[in-house]
Design a protein around this motif. Sequence first.
Motif, short mmCIF file in Angstrom:
data_model
loop_
_atom_site.label_atom_id
_atom_site.label_comp_id
_atom_site.label_asym_id
_atom_site.label_seq_id
_atom_site.Cartn_x
_atom_site.Cartn_y
_atom_site.Cartn_z
N LYS A 1 -7.27 -4.52 -23.96
CA LYS A 1 -6.54 -3.61 -23.07
C LYS A 1 -5.93 -2.41 -23.80
CE LYS A 1 -2.91 -3.35 -19.56
NZ LYS A 1 -2.02 -4.12 -18.64
N TYR A 2 -5.09 -2.68 -24.77
CA TYR A 2 -4.34 -1.58 -25.38
C TYR A 2 -5.20 -0.78 -26.37
CZ TYR A 2 -0.39 -3.59 -23.01
OH TYR A 2 0.44 -4.06 -22.03
N ILE B 1 -6.91 1.67 -23.96
CA ILE B 1 -5.98 2.71 -23.51
C ILE B 1 -5.77 3.74 -24.62
CG2 ILE B 1 -3.59 3.18 -22.86
CD1 ILE B 1 -3.60 0.49 -21.37
N ALA C 1 -6.37 6.06 -18.10
CA ALA C 1 -5.54 5.25 -19.01
C ALA C 1 -4.32 4.71 -18.28
CB ALA C 1 -5.12 6.08 -20.22
N TYR D 1 -3.60 0.70 -17.46
CA TYR D 1 -2.35 0.08 -17.91
C TYR D 1 -1.77 -0.81 -16.81
CZ TYR D 1 2.51 -0.45 -19.33
OH TYR D 1 3.74 -0.98 -19.66
#
Length: 467
Positions: free
Chosen positions: A89-90, A93, A196, A200
């Motif tokens: 995930k991060y 992003i 992005a 999130y």
Amino acid sequence: MTTIVGPRFGKRHIQVALMFCLLSIAFAMRMQLSEAMVAMTSRKNPVSPNPDVKLFDWDNQSVLLSTFWWGYPWLQILAANLGRVYGTKYFLIGAMVVNSTFCCLVPFFTIKWDSTGLIVIRILQGLSQGFFYPSCNNLLSVWSPVSERATLGNIVYSGAFFGTIITMPLVSLFSTTWYGWPLSFYVYGVVGYLWAIAFYFFGASFPSSHRHITVEEKEYIEKNLDSSKEKMNIPWLEILKNRPFWAVFVVQVGQFFCNLILMLETPLYLFKVMNFDIEWNGILSAAPNVASFLFMIIFGTIGDYLINKDIFKIQFSRKFFTTIGSLVPATSLLILAFSPKEAKVLSVFMLILAAGSASACGSGAVVNHIDLSPNFAGVLLGIINTSGTFVSITGPLAVQVIVTDETDKDQWKIIFCIAAAVYVMPWVIYTIFASAEVQKFDGSPSENIIERKERLKKHSVISIMSM
């Protein structure tokens, strides 16, 4: 015993939609230069009414088009392993924010430092996009049940074609405005920032980490996966000695090479050889990608249906669709190569057929590495993408060397014949050595094709495309 059935529409479909949008934006950003280049170098016939829009006189356009791929391969294996261990995930992003920032900076770097600035910023943009495909593969391996894998995977990967579809006409349209060719880079950069933010709030690395997933869907996904939750060491030696992996490798690398030529060089071919103006050029350049987008979804749905209904075995299905995706485009390119220059309709049709039929590999070799190793699917794709990128950038460079006169149909004929050969030769290797069984290096319990098929039937649900 109660059969676990997933919801017809659930959080896994939202993840697929987000990944589809990710690849749409990514490809819009990477492919926009091939169409913008027409406007950026049109000194004799400026396409923008604004006389202050900076124009250039470059004789190395094919080299400039390939520069994105100079940076693209370097982080893929790292990205795949980081996502496998820590979640994607991060990382995704962060990569999108960086990539979008570089996209917005393309006009500044190019106007300030000419082709050198463009080369630098496109390499950096390619470097940041190295996280995208391995991350998508990691997400698919944990979010897509086996019985829906070809359908969901093809929806995700079709985002690449959708992004290219909308890019060609939009960049042409943006280029004719007062703001000229820089406008498309600013627009796509902002769209990347918006993605992005959406990811999130709505994205998740694993079903178990999604805050709003139902217990039923979570259990359905986890029961219908063939991957392990354990974080195992990567068995590099076993992977590199594995013949089925190399069969997938050669086909995907060959597809990368041919697809990059078709996507990057089609606008130039239509503009220089077919003599279409920039408005028609943008529309016709998008047409092959429209075919790829539509047929990828169709092939994915058909592929899952044939497997789930026990019409095709998994291994036969992978080989069958890879055959379509290799031999039909090869034949189309040969017809294109030897058709007369005046046969505009036939030429455009062959370009569309080549691109559309190649998408059949989305139900074949493109998802086959997930069959071989669900636990290391992202790593395998990282290896394939890294090596494939190094090979594929030789396509535009070959055009630069061979096509010294961009209006010469005979020189383009050589390019199309090379691409046709690259479609066919890997297909031969794949047909001989490909497999759909989970390989020993994956570390999952061994399971033969028949047992696996019974499990697929037990957990089979209506796919997203039947809604």
